[in-house]
Design an enzyme around this catalytic site. Structure first.
Site, PDB file in Angstrom:
ATOM      1  N   LYS A  23     -32.936 -31.899 -16.353  1.00 31.08           N
ATOM      2  CA  LYS A  23     -32.341 -33.201 -16.039  1.00 31.08           C
ATOM      3  C   LYS A  23     -33.237 -34.036 -15.135  1.00 31.08           C
ATOM      4  O   LYS A  23     -33.870 -33.516 -14.222  1.00 31.08           O
ATOM      5  CB  LYS A  23     -30.994 -32.968 -15.344  1.00 31.08           C
ATOM      6  CG  LYS A  23     -30.373 -34.189 -14.706  1.00 31.08           C
ATOM      7  CD  LYS A  23     -29.116 -33.823 -13.962  1.00 31.08           C
ATOM      8  CE  LYS A  23     -28.590 -35.005 -13.178  1.00 31.08           C
ATOM      9  NZ  LYS A  23     -29.482 -35.382 -12.072  1.00 31.08           N
TER      10      LYS A  23
ATOM     11  N   LYS B  38     -37.755 -34.529  -6.988  1.00 29.38           N
ATOM     12  CA  LYS B  38     -37.192 -35.561  -7.860  1.00 29.38           C
ATOM     13  C   LYS B  38     -38.116 -36.759  -7.996  1.00 29.38           C
ATOM     14  O   LYS B  38     -38.067 -37.459  -9.009  1.00 29.38           O
ATOM     15  CB  LYS B  38     -35.808 -35.980  -7.366  1.00 29.38           C
ATOM     16  CG  LYS B  38     -35.797 -36.574  -5.963  1.00 29.38           C
ATOM     17  CD  LYS B  38     -34.417 -37.152  -5.639  1.00 29.38           C
ATOM     18  CE  LYS B  38     -33.459 -36.085  -5.176  1.00 29.38           C
ATOM     19  NZ  LYS B  38     -32.172 -36.665  -4.732  1.00 29.38           N
TER      20      LYS B  38
ATOM     21  N   HIS C  19     -24.062 -39.295 -14.169  1.00 29.12           N
ATOM     22  CA  HIS C  19     -24.289 -38.946 -12.766  1.00 29.12           C
ATOM     23  C   HIS C  19     -23.436 -39.860 -11.896  1.00 29.12           C
ATOM     24  O   HIS C  19     -23.329 -41.043 -12.153  1.00 29.12           O
ATOM     25  CB  HIS C  19     -25.758 -39.100 -12.392  1.00 29.12           C
ATOM     26  CG  HIS C  19     -26.104 -38.399 -11.113  1.00 29.12           C
ATOM     27  ND1 HIS C  19     -25.692 -38.848  -9.880  1.00 29.12           N
ATOM     28  CD2 HIS C  19     -26.800 -37.261 -10.878  1.00 29.12           C
ATOM     29  CE1 HIS C  19     -26.133 -38.019  -8.941  1.00 29.12           C
ATOM     30  NE2 HIS C  19     -26.808 -37.048  -9.522  1.00 29.12           N
TER      31      HIS C  19
ATOM     32  N   THR D 248     -32.059 -29.487 -12.456  1.00 27.36           N
ATOM     33  CA  THR D 248     -32.668 -30.779 -12.130  1.00 27.36           C
ATOM     34  C   THR D 248     -34.106 -30.544 -11.693  1.00 27.36           C
ATOM     35  O   THR D 248     -34.367 -29.673 -10.867  1.00 27.36           O
ATOM     36  CB  THR D 248     -31.896 -31.472 -10.996  1.00 27.36           C
ATOM     37  OG1 THR D 248     -30.532 -31.618 -11.386  1.00 27.36           O
ATOM     38  CG2 THR D 248     -32.479 -32.842 -10.697  1.00 27.36           C
TER      39      THR D 248
ATOM     40  N   ASP E 264     -33.360 -36.538 -12.077  1.00 31.39           N
ATOM     41  CA  ASP E 264     -32.460 -36.817 -10.963  1.00 31.39           C
ATOM     42  C   ASP E 264     -32.018 -38.278 -11.024  1.00 31.39           C
ATOM     43  O   ASP E 264     -32.607 -39.091 -11.738  1.00 31.39           O
ATOM     44  CB  ASP E 264     -33.117 -36.490  -9.627  1.00 31.39           C
ATOM     45  CG  ASP E 264     -32.142 -35.794  -8.683  1.00 31.39           C
ATOM     46  OD1 ASP E 264     -30.942 -36.121  -8.758  1.00 31.39           O
ATOM     47  OD2 ASP E 264     -32.563 -34.938  -7.901  1.00 31.39           O
ATOM     48  N   GLU E 265     -30.986 -38.607 -10.248  1.00 33.03           N
ATOM     49  CA  GLU E 265     -30.349 -39.915 -10.410  1.00 33.03           C
ATOM     50  C   GLU E 265     -31.276 -41.082 -10.100  1.00 33.03           C
ATOM     51  O   GLU E 265     -31.127 -42.161 -10.669  1.00 33.03           O
ATOM     52  CB  GLU E 265     -29.081 -40.007  -9.545  1.00 33.03           C
ATOM     53  CG  GLU E 265     -29.308 -40.054  -8.047  1.00 33.03           C
ATOM     54  CD  GLU E 265     -29.493 -38.689  -7.413  1.00 33.03           C
ATOM     55  OE1 GLU E 265     -29.601 -38.627  -6.184  1.00 33.03           O
ATOM     56  OE2 GLU E 265     -29.549 -37.674  -8.156  1.00 33.03           O
TER      57      GLU E 265
ATOM     58  N   ASN F 209      -9.356 -56.385  -4.500  1.00 31.87           N
ATOM     59  CA  ASN F 209      -9.251 -57.303  -3.361  1.00 31.87           C
ATOM     60  C   ASN F 209      -8.432 -56.744  -2.206  1.00 31.87           C
ATOM     61  O   ASN F 209      -8.626 -57.122  -1.059  1.00 31.87           O
ATOM     62  CB  ASN F 209      -8.613 -58.614  -3.838  1.00 31.87           C
ATOM     63  CG  ASN F 209      -9.062 -59.799  -3.003  1.00 31.87           C
ATOM     64  OD1 ASN F 209     -10.166 -59.814  -2.493  1.00 31.87           O
ATOM     65  ND2 ASN F 209      -8.183 -60.779  -2.847  1.00 31.87           N
TER      66      ASN F 209
ATOM     67  N   LYS G 267     -37.324 -30.802  -9.698  1.00 33.40           N
ATOM     68  CA  LYS G 267     -37.673 -31.143  -8.321  1.00 33.40           C
ATOM     69  C   LYS G 267     -39.182 -30.984  -8.138  1.00 33.40           C
ATOM     70  O   LYS G 267     -39.776 -30.156  -8.807  1.00 33.40           O
ATOM     71  CB  LYS G 267     -36.935 -30.230  -7.335  1.00 33.40           C
ATOM     72  CG  LYS G 267     -35.422 -30.177  -7.514  1.00 33.40           C
ATOM     73  CD  LYS G 267     -34.729 -31.404  -6.999  1.00 33.40           C
ATOM     74  CE  LYS G 267     -33.205 -31.253  -7.091  1.00 33.40           C
ATOM     75  NZ  LYS G 267     -32.488 -32.416  -6.581  1.00 33.40           N
TER      76      LYS G 267
ATOM     77  N   SER H  61     -22.606 -28.517  -9.369  1.00 39.35           N
ATOM     78  CA  SER H  61     -23.979 -28.757  -8.926  1.00 39.35           C
ATOM     79  C   SER H  61     -24.032 -28.917  -7.420  1.00 39.35           C
ATOM     80  O   SER H  61     -23.147 -29.517  -6.828  1.00 39.35           O
ATOM     81  CB  SER H  61     -24.515 -30.036  -9.594  1.00 39.35           C
ATOM     82  OG  SER H  61     -25.723 -30.455  -8.998  1.00 39.35           O
TER      83      SER H  61
END
Length: 441
Positions: A167, A143, A260, A139, A169-170, A89, A141, A345
């Site tokens: 991996k 993605k 991630h 990762t 990607d997020e 807060n 690609k 990364s």
């Protein structure tokens, strides 16, 4: 007590002592006026206390306020409650122009109420049977936009070429072009095929992040049933409660958990407002995760060397001494909480391998996305180039050579017998990301 270091920028005319006291009160027992129910409890026992204020060198209007919070203010084993109390807060307070949480000291008594990472560094190495070097990863690609079958093909090529992990990607969850179940099936096929052909244990970070915790569990359970070694979670967008729940599931079921940090720069990029990444890293170690991003120092993403190595140590080591030169405001004792592998990364390629090996050491994961898939000969040769470069750097280091001084020569020597590495060096020789870090001491 839990100790917090806040970077406070008061409004003009507000003394730093008043600003520090306001932060301590608003994030513990205080409100804007005296209330009659104050008399029904012991405020001296529960209130936060601002116990020290110091000026920030080079910044006339900024101060570091140190606040101590009694442990009884926090629910055991809940990162959600801890952060809600400390930063929930107070950041909108009108008396402050800006406020940043720079660091936290978590006492051992509170640390012991958390499970922490599902497995930790040593257990992960034992599961993977990989020792004495950083782990390599890519990762996939682009993605977004690939079909599940083409996605699985790219996974296979990278793993077959010599990487330890690939991996999601997020933002790969379950979109119309590739539903999560199809992706999991094709990636599992790629993992087992590459394992059979290389004799090495492989993995793909299957992103279990979902819109609800129930759906997240469904995806993690399916990954376990497929027999894959690791799943992934976007811990800031997914939330700490979901992350801690998934970490508990992963420990109980033998899954590694990659984390991630999508959205972290929204919170930590501004130097005078928000929360430093070292706080997010500590919170993640308590909530649970076996890997997390830690910048690169040499790539395209934000990260100054000493500060980055400071929070890398906070992720991996059992005991970290106070060191203001690296941004560490408090000595931190993690007692028996397992360590977290730091992931480098973002905009890195084979020419960065000596620096990355020297900076991050063995207990790290080096993530080459474009630095693998952008190889002119294809995905598998890109993976070969990265593996050859890593093995050359580790061997040179073990022979006593200085990677910081001889790094370019080491890569040149290795490229003489690896055409894949030679091609990678040629295509990326001019790539640089020479920007000053925003986050400095």
């Amino acid at each position: 007590d839990i100790l917090a270091a806040f970077r406070v920028t008061p409004q003009p005319g507000v003394p730093p002592e008043e600003a520090g006291a306001a932060v301590a009160a608003e994030s513990s027992t205080g409100t804007w006026t005296t209330v009659w129910t104050d008399g029904l409890t012991s405020l001296d026992r529960y209130k936060g206390r601002c116990y020290h204020i110091e000026x920030v060198p080079g910044e006339e209007d900024q101060f570091i306020a140190y606040v101590a919070y009694p442990l009884d203010l926090f629910e055991e084993g809940s990162v959600t409650n801890m952060l809600t109390s400390i930063v929930g807060n107070v950041f909108g307070f009108k008396a402050l122009r800006a406020l940043r949480l720079e660091d936290l000291r978590i006492p051992p008594a509170y640390v012991k109420t958390f499970q922490g990472p599902p497995h930790g560094i040593q257990v992960e190495r034992d599961k993977l049977n990989k020792y004495g070097r950083p782990l390599l990863r890519c990762t996939i690609k682009p993605k977004l936009g690939l079909s599940a079958k083409n996605y699985g093909r790219a996974v296979y090529e990278c793993l077959r070429g010599g990487l330890d992990f690939t991996k999601d990607d997020e933002n790969v969850n379950s979109q119309p072009f590739m539903r999560w179940r199809d992706r999991f099936l094709f990636c599992a096929e790629a993992i087992f095929k590459s394992q059979a052909e290389t004799g090495e244990i492989k993995g793909h970070y299957l992103n279990a992040t979902a819109g609800t915790c129930e759906e997240m569990y469904k995806r993690a359970i399916f990954a376990r049933e497929l027999g894959v070694p690791i799943v992934m979670h976007d811990y800031l967008t997914g939330g700490f409660t979901a992350n801690t729940s998934l970490a508990h599931y992963c420990r109980d079921n033998g899954l590694l958990l990659h984390i991630h940090x999508x959205m972290h720069a929204v919170i930590d990029r501004q130097k005078n407002h928000g929360m430093h990444f070292r706080v997010l890293a500590k919170a993640l170690r308590m909530s649970g995760g076996d890997h997390i991003y830690a910048g690169t120092v040499v790539g395209k993403l934000e990260g100054e060397r000493d500060i980055t190595l400071g929070f890398v140590d906070l992720l991996r080591d059992d005991f970290v001494e106070k060191d203001r030169s690296r941004g560490i405001y408090f000595t931190q004792d993690w007692v028996s909480l397992p360590g977290v592998l730091a992931v480098a990364s973002g905009g890195i390629h084979v020419x960065h391998m000596p620096a990355l090996t020297e900076i991050f050491g063995d207990d790290s994961v080096l993530q080459f996305g474009g630095g693998t898939l952008g190889h002119p000969w294809g995905n598998a040769p890109g993976a070969v180039a990265n593996r050859v470069a890593l093995e050359a750097c580790v061997q040179a280091r073990n022979e006593g050579r200085d990677l910081a001084v001889e790094g370019n020569e080491i890569i040149r020597e290795a490229s003489k017998w690896s055409p894949e590495l030679a091609a990678a060096c040629e295509v990326w020789k001019e790539i640089r990301f020479n920007f000053k870090a925003v986050d400095t001491l």
